[in-house]
Each structure stands twice: as structure tokens, then as C-alpha cells.
Design a protein around this motif. Structure first.
Motif, PDB file in Angstrom:
ATOM      1  N   GLN A 158      15.946  13.124  -1.696  1.00  0.00           N
ATOM      2  CA  GLN A 158      15.494  13.833  -0.542  1.00  0.00           C
ATOM      3  C   GLN A 158      14.283  14.356  -0.421  1.00  0.00           C
ATOM      4  OE1 GLN A 158      16.797  13.435   2.281  1.00  0.00           O
ATOM      5  NE2 GLN A 158      16.262  15.029   3.754  1.00  0.00           N
ATOM      6  N   SER A 159      14.018  15.311  -1.561  1.00  0.00           N
ATOM      7  CA  SER A 159      12.535  15.928  -1.541  1.00  0.00           C
ATOM      8  C   SER A 159      11.444  14.979  -1.707  1.00  0.00           C
ATOM      9  CB  SER A 159      12.642  16.783  -2.936  1.00  0.00           C
ATOM     10  OG  SER A 159      12.645  16.068  -4.118  1.00  0.00           O
ATOM     11  N   GLU A 160      11.489  13.926  -2.502  1.00  0.00           N
ATOM     12  CA  GLU A 160      10.392  12.933  -2.539  1.00  0.00           C
ATOM     13  C   GLU A 160      10.313  12.316  -1.142  1.00  0.00           C
ATOM     14  OE1 GLU A 160       8.513  13.162  -5.009  1.00  0.00           O
ATOM     15  OE2 GLU A 160       9.641  14.054  -6.393  1.00  0.00           O
ATOM     16  N   TYR A 161      11.425  11.941  -0.599  1.00  0.00           N
ATOM     17  CA  TYR A 161      11.337  11.199   0.486  1.00  0.00           C
ATOM     18  C   TYR A 161      10.860  11.831   1.847  1.00  0.00           C
ATOM     19  CZ  TYR A 161      13.224   8.328   4.540  1.00  0.00           C
ATOM     20  OH  TYR A 161      13.374   7.313   5.557  1.00  0.00           O
ATOM     21  N   MET A 162      11.092  13.192   1.895  1.00  0.00           N
ATOM     22  CA  MET A 162      10.454  14.091   3.002  1.00  0.00           C
ATOM     23  C   MET A 162       8.979  14.356   2.699  1.00  0.00           C
ATOM     24  SD  MET A 162      12.883  14.334   5.006  1.00  0.00           S
ATOM     25  CE  MET A 162      11.808  15.384   6.199  1.00  0.00           C
ATOM     26  N   ALA A 163       8.580  14.183   1.286  1.00  0.00           N
ATOM     27  CA  ALA A 163       7.276  14.445   1.132  1.00  0.00           C
ATOM     28  C   ALA A 163       6.535  13.347   1.465  1.00  0.00           C
ATOM     29  CB  ALA A 163       7.022  14.735  -0.444  1.00  0.00           C
ATOM     30  N   MET A 164       6.954  12.300   1.324  1.00  0.00           N
ATOM     31  CA  MET A 164       6.222  10.689   1.762  1.00  0.00           C
ATOM     32  C   MET A 164       5.908  11.011   3.227  1.00  0.00           C
ATOM     33  SD  MET A 164       5.387   8.508  -0.503  1.00  0.00           S
ATOM     34  CE  MET A 164       4.933   7.664   0.465  1.00  0.00           C
ATOM     35  N   LEU A 165       7.209  11.512   3.835  1.00  0.00           N
ATOM     36  CA  LEU A 165       6.841  11.204   5.448  1.00  0.00           C
ATOM     37  C   LEU A 165       5.697  12.208   5.770  1.00  0.00           C
ATOM     38  CD1 LEU A 165      10.789  11.003   6.608  1.00  0.00           C
ATOM     39  CD2 LEU A 165       8.859   9.075   6.309  1.00  0.00           C
ATOM     40  N   SER A 166       5.782  13.394   5.135  1.00  0.00           N
ATOM     41  CA  SER A 166       4.720  14.471   5.561  1.00  0.00           C
ATOM     42  C   SER A 166       3.426  13.959   5.200  1.00  0.00           C
ATOM     43  CB  SER A 166       5.269  15.883   4.850  1.00  0.00           C
ATOM     44  OG  SER A 166       6.211  16.104   5.103  1.00  0.00           O
ATOM     45  N   VAL A 167       3.230  13.618   3.812  1.00  0.00           N
ATOM     46  CA  VAL A 167       1.808  13.125   3.516  1.00  0.00           C
ATOM     47  C   VAL A 167       1.255  11.976   4.171  1.00  0.00           C
ATOM     48  CG1 VAL A 167       2.153  14.212   1.179  1.00  0.00           C
ATOM     49  CG2 VAL A 167       2.590  11.734   1.768  1.00  0.00           C
ATOM     50  N   THR A 168       2.046  11.026   4.707  1.00  0.00           N
ATOM     51  CA  THR A 168       1.501  10.022   5.422  1.00  0.00           C
ATOM     52  C   THR A 168       1.265  10.380   6.855  1.00  0.00           C
ATOM     53  OG1 THR A 168       3.831   9.413   5.962  1.00  0.00           O
ATOM     54  CG2 THR A 168       3.041   8.282   4.089  1.00  0.00           C
ATOM     55  N   GLN A 169       1.761  11.183   7.309  1.00  0.00           N
ATOM     56  CA  GLN A 169       1.175  11.820   8.516  1.00  0.00           C
ATOM     57  C   GLN A 169      -0.148  12.291   8.563  1.00  0.00           C
ATOM     58  OE1 GLN A 169       4.251  14.697   9.976  1.00  0.00           O
ATOM     59  NE2 GLN A 169       5.995  13.045  10.177  1.00  0.00           N
ATOM     60  N   SER A 170      -0.531  12.625   7.606  1.00  0.00           N
ATOM     61  CA  SER A 170      -2.035  13.264   7.314  1.00  0.00           C
ATOM     62  C   SER A 170      -2.981  12.223   7.117  1.00  0.00           C
ATOM     63  CB  SER A 170      -1.946  14.285   6.338  1.00  0.00           C
ATOM     64  OG  SER A 170      -1.048  15.272   6.521  1.00  0.00           O
ATOM     65  N   ILE A 171      -2.488  10.915   6.968  1.00  0.00           N
ATOM     66  CA  ILE A 171      -3.243   9.884   6.609  1.00  0.00           C
ATOM     67  C   ILE A 171      -3.466   8.830   7.782  1.00  0.00           C
ATOM     68  CG2 ILE A 171      -3.701   7.573   5.182  1.00  0.00           C
ATOM     69  CD1 ILE A 171      -1.844   9.184   3.122  1.00  0.00           C
ATOM     70  N   GLN A 188      13.632   1.198   3.482  1.00  0.00           N
ATOM     71  CA  GLN A 188      13.183   0.190   4.501  1.00  0.00           C
ATOM     72  C   GLN A 188      12.733   0.922   5.673  1.00  0.00           C
ATOM     73  OE1 GLN A 188      12.964  -3.364   4.146  1.00  0.00           O
ATOM     74  NE2 GLN A 188      13.868  -3.122   1.912  1.00  0.00           N
ATOM     75  N   ARG A 189      13.418   1.954   5.727  1.00  0.00           N
ATOM     76  CA  ARG A 189      13.040   2.898   7.204  1.00  0.00           C
ATOM     77  C   ARG A 189      11.389   3.386   7.081  1.00  0.00           C
ATOM     78  NH1 ARG A 189      18.098   5.552   6.662  1.00  0.00           N
ATOM     79  NH2 ARG A 189      17.299   7.594   5.967  1.00  0.00           N
ATOM     80  N   PHE A 190      10.857   3.246   5.724  1.00  0.00           N
ATOM     81  CA  PHE A 190       9.387   3.651   5.877  1.00  0.00           C
ATOM     82  C   PHE A 190       8.700   2.820   6.978  1.00  0.00           C
ATOM     83  CE2 PHE A 190       9.463   5.148   1.601  1.00  0.00           C
ATOM     84  CZ  PHE A 190       9.832   6.646   1.921  1.00  0.00           C
ATOM     85  N   GLU A 191       9.083   1.608   7.313  1.00  0.00           N
ATOM     86  CA  GLU A 191       8.675   0.684   8.133  1.00  0.00           C
ATOM     87  C   GLU A 191       8.527   1.233   9.566  1.00  0.00           C
ATOM     88  OE1 GLU A 191       8.503  -4.136   9.143  1.00  0.00           O
ATOM     89  OE2 GLU A 191       9.968  -3.276   7.820  1.00  0.00           O
ATOM     90  N   GLU A 192       9.442   2.049   9.842  1.00  0.00           N
ATOM     91  CA  GLU A 192       9.502   2.726  11.136  1.00  0.00           C
ATOM     92  C   GLU A 192       8.398   3.964  11.273  1.00  0.00           C
ATOM     93  OE1 GLU A 192      13.241   4.231  12.048  1.00  0.00           O
ATOM     94  OE2 GLU A 192      14.283   2.378  11.361  1.00  0.00           O
ATOM     95  N   PHE A 194       5.590   4.508   8.618  1.00  0.00           N
ATOM     96  CA  PHE A 194       4.058   4.331   8.231  1.00  0.00           C
ATOM     97  C   PHE A 194       3.746   2.999   7.849  1.00  0.00           C
ATOM     98  CE2 PHE A 194       6.207   6.300   4.984  1.00  0.00           C
ATOM     99  CZ  PHE A 194       5.821   5.613   3.871  1.00  0.00           C
ATOM    100  N   MET A 195       4.675   2.261   7.379  1.00  0.00           N
ATOM    101  CA  MET A 195       4.557   0.734   7.088  1.00  0.00           C
ATOM    102  C   MET A 195       4.524  -0.284   8.075  1.00  0.00           C
ATOM    103  SD  MET A 195       6.057   0.919   3.009  1.00  0.00           S
ATOM    104  CE  MET A 195       5.452  -0.758   2.696  1.00  0.00           C
ATOM    105  N   GLU A 196       3.837  -0.122   9.196  1.00  0.00           N
ATOM    106  CA  GLU A 196       3.980  -0.954  10.342  1.00  0.00           C
ATOM    107  C   GLU A 196       3.829  -2.376   9.853  1.00  0.00           C
ATOM    108  OE1 GLU A 196       1.988   1.608  10.269  1.00  0.00           O
ATOM    109  OE2 GLU A 196       2.467   2.981  11.806  1.00  0.00           O
ATOM    110  N   ARG A 197       4.712  -3.224  10.541  1.00  0.00           N
ATOM    111  CA  ARG A 197       4.507  -4.617  10.389  1.00  0.00           C
ATOM    112  C   ARG A 197       4.318  -5.012   8.918  1.00  0.00           C
ATOM    113  NH1 ARG A 197       1.306  -3.224  14.670  1.00  0.00           N
ATOM    114  NH2 ARG A 197      -0.492  -2.957  13.235  1.00  0.00           N
ATOM    115  N   ALA A 198       5.100  -4.552   8.139  1.00  0.00           N
ATOM    116  CA  ALA A 198       5.063  -4.820   6.643  1.00  0.00           C
ATOM    117  C   ALA A 198       5.905  -6.034   6.352  1.00  0.00           C
ATOM    118  CB  ALA A 198       6.106  -3.711   5.944  1.00  0.00           C
ATOM    119  N   GLN A 199       4.983  -6.878   5.357  1.00  0.00           N
ATOM    120  CA  GLN A 199       5.636  -8.087   4.962  1.00  0.00           C
ATOM    121  C   GLN A 199       6.543  -7.641   3.731  1.00  0.00           C
ATOM    122  OE1 GLN A 199       2.951 -11.459   4.841  1.00  0.00           O
ATOM    123  NE2 GLN A 199       1.559 -10.497   5.654  1.00  0.00           N
TER     124      GLN A 199
END
Length: 203
Positions: A158-171, A188-192, A194-199
Motif C-alpha cells: 500500500q505505501s509504495e502503491y500510493m507513493a507511485m500514484l502520487s509521484v506520477t501525478q507530478s510528472i 494492471q490498474r496503473f494503466e488507468e 498513468f500508463m495509458e495505452r500500455a503494451q
């Protein structure tokens, strides 16, 4: 089939290590990563994921230093993994000007900020430490080209997951490549987010 269309320095290093052919995973993943797409790379241990990460990151940076802000970020689970990956990067950057920096929570944040300010090309750190650097204006993402997550199975915590969501909002704009052994639904939810149209590359 030998490695194709990589920077000549990387081909020289691979030859030095007597690595002549890509693994099946590398054959499938490297061209897709080089295309600039966001990619989920799912493959078992010892399939060549770490070498793929190093090769594609350095190829993206043209094996040379540029500017002061990091152009690549590599996220790992902890200090030990960060130091280990840092050393592996150095095996490929010895004869280049590329500056690889490792940061982790045990190293005082002010030391990290001052050393990053001196100028780096690749930052190896953890999601939570990167988040802390962001909160203290310790790192700029203005020049960031690629963000890779090494052995990303740990990001389901959870801590790493939330950190990922937070930092990617700043990029604002960046290529994301996630390497893992299993296609966890939470990853897989990262595609929703910050990883748009991921292969997807799966071995």
C-alpha cells in the motif's frame, strides 16, 4: 539473432561480456520499449529483465550526460536493491559521461537533494523516497524521459502503491516501463492512472 539498433557503446559492452544474443524476453521487449510506448513486462526470474532495463534506459539517454535534472528514474523495492542496481548500471557506463545516482530513505534527504542538485542523469531510488524528494522540491522531473520499475511486484504494498500514484501525478510526460514476475491486478490498474495505452510483453 544479435542485438539490433542499440547504441554502439552498448553493443561494445555486450560484446565485452560475451553476450551475443538476446533472451526470448529481450527479443520481444526491447523493440517495444525503444518505440517509446508504456510497457508492462511480465516474465520469470532470470529472463533478462534487469539487463533489458539497463540497455533501454541508457539507449534512451544516448549513453551520454546532458543537463542537470534526471532524465531517467528507476524505482526499486529498498536500499539493497537500489545499491545493487546502481552497481550494475556502472558496469555499462564506465566509459561514458552518464551520471547514475542512488537515493534511499536511510540517507538524509538534505544530502540527497544537494547531491542531485549537482547534476545527475539516472536516479535509482524507491517510490516512497522519490515521493519525499518531490515533497521537499529535491528533484526536478522537467527533463524526465523514462521511468522504469524494477521487479515491480513490491509495488502492490500500500505505501509504495500510493507513493507511485502520487509521484506520477507530478510528472507531466514520461514513458513508463514496469517489470514484474506476475501480472498482479493492482499493477494492471496503473494503466488507468498513468500508463495509458500500455503494451504488454509476457513470457
Amino acid at each position: 539473432m544479435p542485438f539490433k539498433k542499440l547504441h554502439h557503446h552498448l553493443l561494445e559492452v555486450l560484446a565485452h561480456f560475451s553476450i551475443e544474443k538476446p533472451t526470448p524476453f529481450q527479443k520481444d521487449s526491447i523493440p517495444i520499449i525503444k518505440s517509446g510506448a508504456n510497457v508492462f513486462c511480465i516474465a520469470p526470474k532470470d529472463s533478462g529483465k534487469t539487463t533489458t532495463l539497463i540497455l533501454t534506459t541508457l539507449n534512451k539517454l544516448k549513453c551520454e550526460a546532458s543537463g542537470n535534472a534526471p532524465r531517467a528514474v528507476v524505482l526499486v523495492e529498498n536500499k539493497e536493491k537500489a545499491l545493487e542496481l546502481h552497481d550494475k548500471f556502472l558496469e555499462y557506463t564506465k566509459q561514458t559521461s552518464v551520471r547514475v545516482y542512488v537515493g534511499y530513505k536511510e540517507l538524509h534527504i538534505d544530502i540527497q537533494k544537494s547531491e542531485i542538485f549537482e547534476g545527475i542523469d539516472i536516479l535509482v531510488t524507491t517510490p516512497t523516497n522519490l515521493h519525499k524528494l518531490f515533497l521537499t522540491n529535491g528533484v526536478s522531473t522537467s527533463q524526465l524521459k523514462i521511468c522504469s520499475i524494477e521487479d515491480g511486484d513490491f509495488v502492490v504494498q500500500q505505501s509504495e502503491y500510493m507513493a507511485m500514484l502520487s509521484v506520477t501525478q507530478s510528472i507531466i510526460k514520461c514513458q513508463y516501463v514496469l517489470y514484474a514476475e506476475k501480472a498482479h491486478p493492482k499493477l494492471q490498474r496503473f494503466e488507468e492512472f498513468f500508463m495509458e495505452r500500455a503494451q504488454h510483453v509476457k513470457l
